[in-house]
Design an enzyme around this catalytic site. Structure first.
Site, short mmCIF file in Angstrom:
data_model
loop_
_atom_site.label_atom_id
_atom_site.label_comp_id
_atom_site.label_asym_id
_atom_site.label_seq_id
_atom_site.Cartn_x
_atom_site.Cartn_y
_atom_site.Cartn_z
N VAL A 122 10.38 7.85 -6.97
CA VAL A 122 11.14 6.67 -6.53
C VAL A 122 11.59 5.93 -7.79
CG1 VAL A 122 11.09 4.51 -5.22
CG2 VAL A 122 9.82 6.50 -4.38
N ILE A 156 2.09 4.84 0.91
CA ILE A 156 2.09 5.52 2.20
C ILE A 156 1.27 6.82 2.16
CG2 ILE A 156 4.16 6.98 1.89
CD1 ILE A 156 5.06 5.98 4.70
N ARG A 174 0.84 -1.21 0.00
CA ARG A 174 0.00 0.00 0.00
C ARG A 174 0.87 1.26 0.00
NH1 ARG A 174 -5.11 -1.66 0.07
NH2 ARG A 174 -5.40 -3.72 0.98
N HIS A 232 7.44 1.10 -10.71
CA HIS A 232 6.24 0.72 -9.96
C HIS A 232 4.99 1.13 -10.71
CE1 HIS A 232 7.81 4.62 -8.58
NE2 HIS A 232 6.55 5.02 -8.52
P1 AMP Z 1 6.16 8.06 -8.07
O1 AMP Z 1 6.00 9.50 -7.67
O2 AMP Z 1 5.40 7.66 -9.28
O3 AMP Z 1 7.64 7.71 -8.19
O4 AMP Z 1 5.55 7.20 -6.90
C1 AMP Z 1 6.24 6.93 -5.73
C2 AMP Z 1 5.20 6.55 -4.72
O5 AMP Z 1 5.85 5.91 -3.64
C3 AMP Z 1 4.42 7.71 -4.16
O6 AMP Z 1 3.02 7.54 -4.42
C4 AMP Z 1 4.72 7.67 -2.67
O7 AMP Z 1 3.63 8.02 -1.86
C5 AMP Z 1 5.14 6.22 -2.49
N1 AMP Z 1 6.01 6.01 -1.35
C6 AMP Z 1 7.10 6.72 -1.00
N2 AMP Z 1 7.64 6.24 0.13
C7 AMP Z 1 6.86 5.19 0.50
C8 AMP Z 1 6.88 4.27 1.60
N3 AMP Z 1 7.82 4.35 2.55
N4 AMP Z 1 5.92 3.31 1.66
C9 AMP Z 1 4.96 3.23 0.72
N5 AMP Z 1 4.89 4.06 -0.35
C10 AMP Z 1 5.82 5.03 -0.45
#
Ligand code: AMP
Ligand code: ZN
Length: 114
Positions: free
Chosen positions: A96, A31, A29, A100
């Site tokens: 990130v 965050i 999920r 994903h």
């Molecule tokens: P993006 O901006 O497409 O690279 O998506 C990265 C996603 O990772 C974002 O929706 C963040 O909310 C999610 N994210 C970042 N850190 C975490 C974490 N520790 N646990 C779960 N999701 C995360």
């Protein structure tokens, strides 16, 4: 990629809310959920993003999409509908750099996306 957050989730070095895993895929999920259901589906393999995808990853990418569909069924959002998003590089808002798929559902989506 020892410093990659999502690799650390895959290796269970950092806990997260896991919803699915198999030999090649891992899902947890988000965050900071942007919808009632917001799940990230990733390969166990560290691939930066779609721009780093090679032909050797075609089967893997197809599998990840199947995992999105399977989780959508489990989450009960299949019949209402859902969105799968893959942000690539800066202008798309990628934050990130471990590939994903965002699986989003449980509310009405708008188009065009922001
Ligand atoms: P993006 O901006 O497409 O690279 O998506 C990265 C996603 O990772 C974002 O929706 C963040 O909310 C999610 N994210 C970042 N850190 C975490 C974490 N520790 N646990 C779960 N999701 C995360
Ligand atoms: Zn990684």
């Amino acid at each position: 990629m020892s410093e990659c957050l999502f690799c650390k989730f895959v290796k269970r070095e950092i806990p997260t809310q896991v919803v699915y895993e198999d030999e090649h895929a891992f899902a947890f999920r988000d965050i900071n959920p942007q919808a009632p259901t917001h799940i990230l589906v990733i390969p166990r393999l560290h691939i930066e993003n779609l721009a780093a995808m090679g032909t050797e990853h075609e089967t893997l990418m197809g599998h990840l999409l199947w995992v999105c569909a399977e989780i959508a069924r489990q989450e009960g959002i299949e019949s209402e509908g859902y969105r799968v998003v893959l942000n690539t590089n800066r202008a798309a808002g990628q934050s990130v750099y471990h590939l994903h798929f965002h699986l989003l559902g449980g509310r009405q989506m708008t188009w065009p996306p922001g």
